[in-house]
Scaffold this motif. Structure first.
Motif, PDB file in Angstrom:
ATOM      1  N   GLN A 193      17.159 -47.058  -2.656  1.00 49.05           N
ATOM      2  CA  GLN A 193      16.028 -47.742  -3.285  1.00 49.05           C
ATOM      3  C   GLN A 193      15.750 -49.027  -2.501  1.00 49.05           C
ATOM      4  OE1 GLN A 193      16.928 -49.437  -7.110  1.00 49.05           O
ATOM      5  NE2 GLN A 193      14.815 -49.407  -7.786  1.00 49.05           N
ATOM      6  N   ASN A 208      11.546 -45.257  -2.503  1.00 49.89           N
ATOM      7  CA  ASN A 208      12.837 -44.571  -2.381  1.00 49.89           C
ATOM      8  C   ASN A 208      12.834 -43.719  -1.118  1.00 49.89           C
ATOM      9  OD1 ASN A 208      14.459 -45.131  -4.939  1.00 49.89           O
ATOM     10  ND2 ASN A 208      12.444 -44.641  -5.742  1.00 49.89           N
ATOM     11  N   GLU A 222       8.267 -50.927  -4.838  1.00 51.20           N
ATOM     12  CA  GLU A 222       9.536 -50.203  -4.782  1.00 51.20           C
ATOM     13  C   GLU A 222       9.300 -48.863  -4.112  1.00 51.20           C
ATOM     14  OE1 GLU A 222      12.240 -48.743  -8.276  1.00 51.20           O
ATOM     15  OE2 GLU A 222      11.519 -50.786  -8.708  1.00 51.20           O
TER      16      GLU A 222
END
Length: 199
Positions: free
Chosen positions: A18, A13, A11
Motif C-alpha cells: 500500500q 496498491n 492511496e
C-alpha cells in the motif's frame, strides 16, 4: 511559479504493498520538516515514509530505508518535471510481502506522486512584499478607499485596540508611498516577502 492550493492525499496498491502519497503546500524547510515529523508519527507503523520537498530555502529527499535512489529521487523528479515549488511530498509504504525490485520501486514511488499531483489543485504563486498598515477605527473607510483605488489586496485583517491590515500590491509598488500623505495618522511597515497565490 506553481504550487498546490491545499493538501491532498491518495492511496494506491501495487503487488499487495500500500502506497499513501500526501502532498502539502510548504514555504520553507522548517515547514517541510514539521509536516514530515507529523506524518512519521501518524504512520509510525509503516515500513517506509519516503520524502521529497522543493521550497524557498532549498530542496531535498530521503529514501527512508528503501534502496538508494529508488524512492526520494523519483519523487523529487516528478515535482521538478511538473515545475512545482513550495511543496512537500511524503509517500508512506506498507510492505505487502512481494518485493518490487529497484525498477518497480522507482515506478511505484513516481506513480504515487504523479497520481497525487493529478488530484491536486495547482495554483500560480508569486513573491510579494507584505506590508502592515495600522490605523484607528475612524479611518477604516479612508484606508479601504486607498486599498481599492490603488489595486491593493488585504490578505489579513485584525481588529483589536487599533485596526491592522496586511496588504500586498499586485505590481509590488511601494505601499509606504501610497500612505505617506497620512503620516502620523496611518502607520505602514514593511513586514516580509511571501509567496502568495497570484492576485
Amino acid at each position: 511559479m506553481k504550487t498546490i492550493k491545499k493538501p491532498v492525499q491518495i492511496e494506491i496498491n501495487i503487488k499487495k504493498s500500500q502506497f499513501i502519497c500526501s502532498l502539502y503546500p510548504t514555504k520553507n524547510k522548517a515547514e517541510s520538516k514539521e509536516i514530515i515529523n507529523e506524518l512519521n508519527q501518524k504512520y509510525n507503523d509503516a515500513t517506509h515514509n519516503c520524502t521529497a520537498y522543493i521550497v524557498g530555502d532549498g530542496e531535498g529527499f530521503d529514501d527512508d530505508g528503501e534502496p538508494g535512489g529508488t524512492a526520494g529521487k523519483p519523487m523529487i523528479n516528478v515535482l521538478r518535471k511538473k515545475e512545482l515549488h513550495n511543496i512537500t511530498a511524503i509517500v508512506t509504504r506498507y510492505f505487502g510481502g512481494i518485493k518490487l525490485g529497484a525498477g518497480g520501486l522507482v515506478r511505484a514511488y513516481s506513480k504515487s506522486v504523479m497520481e497525487a499531483v493529478g488530484q491536486a489543485e495547482i495554483v500560480e504563486i508569486e513573491e510579494y512584499d507584505v506590508y502592515k498598515i495600522t490605523f484607528e477605527y475612524s479611518d477604516i473607510k479612508l484606508v479601504d478607499t486607498e486599498v481599492r483605488n490603488n489595486q491593493l489586496e488585504a490578505i489579513d485583517k485584525e481588529y483589536s485596540d487599533k485596526v491592522s491590515y496586511q496588504v500586498v500590491s499586485k505590481d509590488n509598488r511601494n505601499i509606504e508611498k501610497i500612505f505617506e500623505k497620512y503620516s502620523g495618522k496611518i502607520s505602514v511597515i514593511f513586514e516580509n516577502k511571501q509567496f502568495l497565490e497570484k492576485i
